[in-house]
Design an enzyme around this catalytic site. Structure first.
Site, PDB file in Angstrom:
ATOM      1  CE  LYS A   1      -1.326   0.314  -4.452  1.00  0.00           C
ATOM      2  NZ  LYS A   1      -0.857   1.313  -5.408  1.00  0.00           N
TER       3      LYS A   1
ATOM      4  CB  VAL B   1      -0.924   0.030   1.246  1.00  0.00           C
ATOM      5  CG1 VAL B   1      -1.794   1.278   1.239  1.00  0.00           C
ATOM      6  CG2 VAL B   1      -1.790  -1.227   1.307  1.00  0.00           C
TER       7      VAL B   1
END
Ligand code: HSE
Length: 440
Positions: free
Chosen positions: A208, A135
């Site tokens: 994400k 992420v």
């Protein structure tokens, strides 16, 4: 150094794998000092063994099969940089965990789909599953949410999490370039996913976001429940109109707690020009967290590219090098995977916020009045209504239709969609309208 070197097997030596290989070599002394232990890459697998990647793989054992590498006695940690939510990424990560190997992965698609199952497997086998690079590239948001905010209840987490889209929107605004030109450059610079529709259609951001939602709210990962809209419908007219009215368009992923559940959404968003996220340009990412004790945090940094992602992978490896065998490890998703709560979805129709609407209105008496009354009927209060003409449009002197921008006060998705449907059926619009949500 008291312990043996941490032995690393890398699966997938593309942009990130090659950058990681160079990084572990160039920073070997610093890393050994900080981790109290050396790290060495002992083995690798990739699609093409002999490709020149600008890094030295000559002393490492080659494996044809990622699963065989994952099970090999030659490694302590399996680094998965293959990508994709299916095999061989899934099978090899599972094999590594089942065989008592720690795993580091940058694979957000895999975690978005199988994260809870993999976290359970890591816990069952007493090994670490780390994914800082999954992420926002180089931004240490996973560690922040998993470790630094443990005393907080999070209300909202949101941000710019796709470098490709942010790079494209920035260049479209600053240089007036076309969407296609910007995408091509992003691909050449190594920012884009293998299939760039994952970037531009918002799926990469959604993967994400799904991970951050679980960390923020202690819930099971639920990527399929995310409302997703990408940037492929954004035109330079939208970008120019936004700027003229004091806004900038960003692709945001937003997860927030609401009275009816947790809202997860990815869409192009108007942010005020003076807001922190509006300042984030190019491939840079930014993630904001709003929590009860700490207040608001905003972290920004490079969200894509080999070195930034390798930096995050190296930090995960360092944690593993420092961990003590036989001791309990921190759970991958911030709490034991079996204790994650079921995800309760807030319906998108109930989303509340302001909206930017760009319309091309047929130029005839009563059109504006009719549009305004449809909005009023739906209980929507207008913040501004602007007849928005660029100098080029004025020169064309198009008498048939007029470009108009409406900005609404807070309303609901259901109300705005209902009003727009009626406005369309009333026949006052020369083209489909554009609707962009605002985030304040
Ligand atoms: N394609 C991704 C991006 C790379 O553009 O941000 C990192 O996930």
């Amino acid at each position: 150094m008291s312990q043996n070197a941490l032995r690393i097997g890398i699966a997938g030596v593309g942009t990130v794998g090659a950058a990681l290989t160079r990084l572990l070599h160039s920073k070997s002394n610093l890393l050994a000092e900080r981790c109290g232990r050396a790290m060495t890459i002992t083995a690798f697998t990739a699609r093409d063994k002999d490709k020149d990647r600008g890094c030295d793989l000559s002393n490492m054992t080659w494996f044809n099969d990622p699963v065989a590498l994952a099970k090999s006695d030659e490694i302590d940690v399996f680094v998965e940089l293959i990508g994709g939510d299916g095999d061989p990424a899934f099978a090899s990560v599972m094999a590594a965990l089942e065989n008592g190997k720690h795993v580091v992965t940058a694979n957000k698609a895999l975690l978005a789909k199988h994260g809870v199952e993999l976290a359970l497997k890591a816990e069952e086998n007493g090994v670490i599953l780390n994914f800082e690079a999954a992420v926002a590239g180089g931004i240490p948001i996973i560690k922040t949410m998993r470790e630094a905010l443990t005393s907080n209840s999070v209300q909202r987490v949101y941000g710019i999490m796709n470098g490709t889209c942010n790079y494209m929107l920035t260049r479209m605004e600053n240089e007036g370039l076309s969407y296609d030109e910007c995408l091509k450059d992003a691909q050449e610079l190594g920012y884009a996913e293998a299939d760039p529709t994952f970037d531009v259609e918002g799926f990469d951001t959604a993967h994400k976001l799904a991970i951050l939602t679980s960390l923020a709210f202690g819930t099971q990962i639920s990527a399929d429940d995310i409302y997703v809209e990408g940037i492929s419908n954004i035109t330079s007219d939208d970008i120019i109109a936004a700027k003229d009215l004091g806004y900038r368009i960003k692709l945001l992923g937003v997860a927030q707690r609401t009275a009816s559940g947790i809202e997860q959404r990815v869409h192009p968003t108007m942010v005020a020009l003076d807001s922190p996220l509006a300042q984030i340009s190019g491939v840079t990412n930014a993630v904001a967290v709003e929590a009860d004790i700490v207040g608001q945090l905003v972290m920004s940094g490079p969200g894509a590219g080999g070195d930034a992602t390798a930096s995050a992978v190296a930090s995960d490896l360092c944690d593993i090098a420092k961990s003590k065998p036989g001791h309990q490890h921190a759970p991958a998703l911030g709490k034991p995977a079996a204790h994650l709560e079921p995800y309760v979805k807030a319906q998108m129709q109930a989303h509340e916020g302001g909206y930017f609407i760009r319309m091309s209105v047929n130029d005839r008496a009563g059109a504006f009045a009719s549009i305004a009354s449809r909005m009023a009927e739906a209980g929507i209060s207008l913040e501004s209504i602007v007849q928005h003409k660029r100098p080029e449009e004025l020169k064309k002197d198009n008498k048939d239709s007029q470009p108009v921008i409406l900005i609404t006060h807070e309303t609901t998705e259901a109300a705005i969609r209902g009003a727009l449907d009626k406005i369309h059926s009333d026949g006052h619009l020369a083209a489909p309208s554009q609707m962009i949500r605002m985030e304040r």
